[in-house]
Scaffold this motif. Sequence first.
Motif, PDB file in Angstrom:
ATOM      1  N   ALA A   1      44.020  39.565  37.754  1.00 44.95           N
ATOM      2  CA  ALA A   1      43.806  40.069  36.391  1.00 44.95           C
ATOM      3  C   ALA A   1      42.326  40.354  36.149  1.00 44.95           C
ATOM      4  CB  ALA A   1      44.327  39.053  35.381  1.00 44.95           C
ATOM      5  N   ILE A   2      41.461  39.428  36.616  1.00 49.47           N
ATOM      6  CA  ILE A   2      40.022  39.641  36.452  1.00 49.47           C
ATOM      7  C   ILE A   2      39.560  40.818  37.305  1.00 49.47           C
ATOM      8  CG2 ILE A   2      37.756  38.617  36.893  1.00 49.47           C
ATOM      9  CD1 ILE A   2      38.936  35.923  36.155  1.00 49.47           C
ATOM     10  N   GLY A   3      40.116  40.925  38.508  1.00 54.41           N
ATOM     11  CA  GLY A   3      39.766  42.049  39.372  1.00 54.41           C
ATOM     12  C   GLY A   3      40.095  43.393  38.756  1.00 54.41           C
ATOM     13  N   ARG A   4      41.241  43.467  38.139  1.00 57.34           N
ATOM     14  CA  ARG A   4      41.635  44.729  37.489  1.00 57.34           C
ATOM     15  C   ARG A   4      40.736  45.024  36.290  1.00 57.34           C
ATOM     16  NH1 ARG A   4      43.751  48.286  40.103  1.00 57.34           N
ATOM     17  NH2 ARG A   4      45.022  49.124  38.393  1.00 57.34           N
ATOM     18  N   LEU A   5      40.303  43.963  35.588  1.00 55.57           N
ATOM     19  CA  LEU A   5      39.415  44.163  34.432  1.00 55.57           C
ATOM     20  C   LEU A   5      38.064  44.748  34.848  1.00 55.57           C
ATOM     21  CD1 LEU A   5      40.044  40.948  32.269  1.00 55.57           C
ATOM     22  CD2 LEU A   5      40.644  43.315  31.687  1.00 55.57           C
ATOM     23  N   ILE A   6      37.585  44.400  36.042  1.00 55.32           N
ATOM     24  CA  ILE A   6      36.305  44.949  36.507  1.00 55.32           C
ATOM     25  C   ILE A   6      36.532  46.145  37.435  1.00 55.32           C
ATOM     26  CG2 ILE A   6      35.125  42.740  36.257  1.00 55.32           C
ATOM     27  CD1 ILE A   6      35.389  42.300  39.243  1.00 55.32           C
ATOM     28  N   ARG A   7      37.720  46.753  37.303  1.00 61.56           N
ATOM     29  CA  ARG A   7      38.048  48.022  37.943  1.00 61.56           C
ATOM     30  C   ARG A   7      38.190  47.946  39.464  1.00 61.56           C
ATOM     31  NH1 ARG A   7      34.348  52.345  34.443  1.00 61.56           N
ATOM     32  NH2 ARG A   7      35.211  51.777  32.388  1.00 61.56           N
ATOM     33  N   MET A   8      38.662  46.826  39.956  1.00 63.77           N
ATOM     34  CA  MET A   8      39.062  46.750  41.361  1.00 63.77           C
ATOM     35  C   MET A   8      40.449  47.350  41.502  1.00 63.77           C
ATOM     36  SD  MET A   8      38.030  42.938  42.730  1.00 63.77           S
ATOM     37  CE  MET A   8      36.325  42.425  42.942  1.00 63.77           C
ATOM     38  N   ASP A   9      40.746  47.943  42.654  1.00 65.62           N
ATOM     39  CA  ASP A   9      42.109  48.432  42.860  1.00 65.62           C
ATOM     40  C   ASP A   9      43.025  47.262  43.176  1.00 65.62           C
ATOM     41  OD1 ASP A   9      42.057  47.887  45.736  1.00 65.62           O
ATOM     42  OD2 ASP A   9      40.774  49.646  45.913  1.00 65.62           O
ATOM     43  N   THR A  10      44.313  47.526  43.219  1.00 63.98           N
ATOM     44  CA  THR A  10      45.299  46.449  43.383  1.00 63.98           C
ATOM     45  C   THR A  10      45.113  45.694  44.693  1.00 63.98           C
ATOM     46  OG1 THR A  10      46.884  47.705  42.076  1.00 63.98           O
ATOM     47  CG2 THR A  10      47.752  45.904  43.419  1.00 63.98           C
ATOM     48  N   GLY A  11      44.881  46.432  45.779  1.00 62.49           N
ATOM     49  CA  GLY A  11      44.730  45.790  47.086  1.00 62.49           C
ATOM     50  C   GLY A  11      43.536  44.863  47.135  1.00 62.49           C
ATOM     51  N   THR A  12      42.392  45.324  46.620  1.00 58.27           N
ATOM     52  CA  THR A  12      41.187  44.494  46.618  1.00 58.27           C
ATOM     53  C   THR A  12      41.368  43.268  45.730  1.00 58.27           C
ATOM     54  OG1 THR A  12      39.825  46.467  46.959  1.00 58.27           O
ATOM     55  CG2 THR A  12      38.713  44.493  46.179  1.00 58.27           C
ATOM     56  N   SER A  13      42.002  43.462  44.572  1.00 56.29           N
ATOM     57  CA  SER A  13      42.252  42.336  43.665  1.00 56.29           C
ATOM     58  C   SER A  13      43.164  41.303  44.316  1.00 56.29           C
ATOM     59  CB  SER A  13      42.884  42.842  42.366  1.00 56.29           C
ATOM     60  OG  SER A  13      42.044  43.745  41.702  1.00 56.29           O
ATOM     61  N   LEU A  14      44.160  41.786  45.059  1.00 56.28           N
ATOM     62  CA  LEU A  14      45.080  40.874  45.745  1.00 56.28           C
ATOM     63  C   LEU A  14      44.343  40.036  46.786  1.00 56.28           C
ATOM     64  CD1 LEU A  14      48.094  40.038  46.226  1.00 56.28           C
ATOM     65  CD2 LEU A  14      48.106  41.723  48.064  1.00 56.28           C
ATOM     66  N   VAL A  15      43.515  40.704  47.593  1.00 54.83           N
ATOM     67  CA  VAL A  15      42.767  39.970  48.612  1.00 54.83           C
ATOM     68  C   VAL A  15      41.817  38.968  47.959  1.00 54.83           C
ATOM     69  CG1 VAL A  15      41.147  40.157  50.534  1.00 54.83           C
ATOM     70  CG2 VAL A  15      42.939  41.873  50.249  1.00 54.83           C
ATOM     71  N   LEU A  16      41.185  39.358  46.843  1.00 56.67           N
ATOM     72  CA  LEU A  16      40.316  38.432  46.106  1.00 56.67           C
ATOM     73  C   LEU A  16      41.102  37.185  45.703  1.00 56.67           C
ATOM     74  CD1 LEU A  16      37.725  37.656  44.544  1.00 56.67           C
ATOM     75  CD2 LEU A  16      38.640  38.968  42.606  1.00 56.67           C
ATOM     76  N   GLY A  17      42.301  37.386  45.168  1.00 56.02           N
ATOM     77  CA  GLY A  17      43.133  36.253  44.777  1.00 56.02           C
ATOM     78  C   GLY A  17      43.494  35.365  45.952  1.00 56.02           C
ATOM     79  N   PHE A  18      43.861  35.984  47.075  1.00 54.54           N
ATOM     80  CA  PHE A  18      44.198  35.213  48.272  1.00 54.54           C
ATOM     81  C   PHE A  18      43.007  34.389  48.748  1.00 54.54           C
ATOM     82  CE2 PHE A  18      47.859  38.090  50.001  1.00 54.54           C
ATOM     83  CZ  PHE A  18      48.633  37.709  48.921  1.00 54.54           C
TER      84      PHE A  18
END
Length: 573
Positions: free
Chosen positions: A104-121
């Motif tokens: 959710a935070i990744g998407r707020l700072i305009r990361m794409d879905t794949g990058t946000s997913l890896v960040l979460g992992f």
Amino acid sequence: MHEADLLTNLVLALSVAAIGGLVSTALKQSPIIGYLLAGIIIGPFTPGPVSNVEIISQLADIGVIFLMFAVGVHISIKEILSYGKLVLIGAPLQVLAVILIAMAIGRLIRMDTGTSLVLGFVVAISSSVVISKVLEDSGEGSTDHGGIALAWGAIQDIVTIIMVAVMPLFSSVGTDNNSVLLSMVKTFGFLVIAFGGGFFVLPWFMNRLALLRNREVLLLATAAVALIAAVGASMFGLSVALGAFVAGLIVSESEISHQILGDIVPIRDVFSALFFVSIGMLLDPRMIISDWHLVVLGLVLILIVKSLISTGIMLAMGYAIKTSVLVGLLLAQCAEFSFLLASIGRDLELLSENSFRLMLATTTISVIINPFIYRLRAPIVSFVNNLISANNIPQPTQYATPDIDLPDRRHAVLCGYGRVGAVVGAALRRRGFPFVVIEEDPRIIKELRRRGIPAIIGNAANMSVLSAANVESARILIIAISDAVATRIAVENAKALNPNIDIVARAQSAKERDYLRHRRVSHVVLGEMELALEITRFTLHRFGVSGGEVQAILQGLRERSEAELGSGSLYDL
């Protein structure tokens, strides 16, 4: 030439790591800090001597193998299962919650879905290696929160298998449904072979080797098992760390698992230093400065969000505040599997090179900061306790003792009913003196209540628990637990509830003894000193020294220890 490069880089890495570890230890910090700083010094991003990152990383892989194998041996499958839903449900729930928040935070700072997913992992997984090392450095490897944190980390390690299988679904780099399915089949096949066949073969094999009574052969066989398991996992497309960890879990079921663990520790310690050096070498100080806001955001997720979620889950499942907070602090870092997930994300083009290095920098800094945070565990636990008490937040721990009347005046409150507390309790019960037990282990509580002994489940550091035991009107508080942090907080809270109460407590060091005396604890028993005196008594008796003379000598040693033990002086009879 290659052999010379290998030797040169090994000498440089170990030498700088030894100096860093020595300096950190002299400054009363974790050796991990020294190893990481050593890696930064010989890394490619700082001036001065530069070691070969590739060679050190390969050596570090061996370190990860032995580290994860040792972690697996130390915490057996039976021990993991003994924690029940806490780790089997709590750990996956924590991982899922952190992933969702990070995405959710990744998407707020305009990361794409794949990058946000890896960040979460990456931020959701904690390092079992770091947990084990921090516990070892703080002398808390056998504590309840230490066992829970290692079991929690073990479940996280297993969850990474699912993460590795899921990541290709979000990539367009040479992946399709068939390749993803093949990856999942390989993973399942490795686990079936490892657990199915390994449980019948490995423990039997190690027990047979023990019959040879040859320590050298057993050590070589143990190292071979760890390395073979790692290579086997690699052939199935899994990480070598996961393979070694699974092998350790299986070997832990052997009757000689403690012997195996003791033999592998020296090898583990040498290569673990290289592992942390290799992490430090990946840290680019310039990137931290230029993208500091993203690094800070990642650290907030790792150090604060993950810790709060882990602590909250444990509290919701009925665990004491102190245990919950300490587990949360131990989990507030990332390392080996996070690096693996970030590397896979880069290979699948889910991460750019810049994002990859930022995640490595953030996770590396979390490893550096975590030991410092854990050293502040006493004030942090005290703060949380006071915060909950001040706001009258309901706590899930059941304080009442059903069908048993608690003594309400002039009684003893016994904190801890392990090997020490049980002896004290037996003496009190034999003389018919009233007492109530405070204990965290539900199994012990159940047995005490079955025997008609008043018992409260909870942590002695919790003021509400002490109040439930009627400390305000008690004659004496007996602190028989080995946890120095909980002991300190219990003393503070008990004095707040009953300033005149007598307190007797056990201490693990002269420094801790002096601290407790400064806090007006009536009597402090230093375990090592009492053990030394008892050994001395028996030895002198065997040499024919009379009972009266032995008592005089022991009394003299005891009195001299009051002033000399804290400074490390030697005794001269």
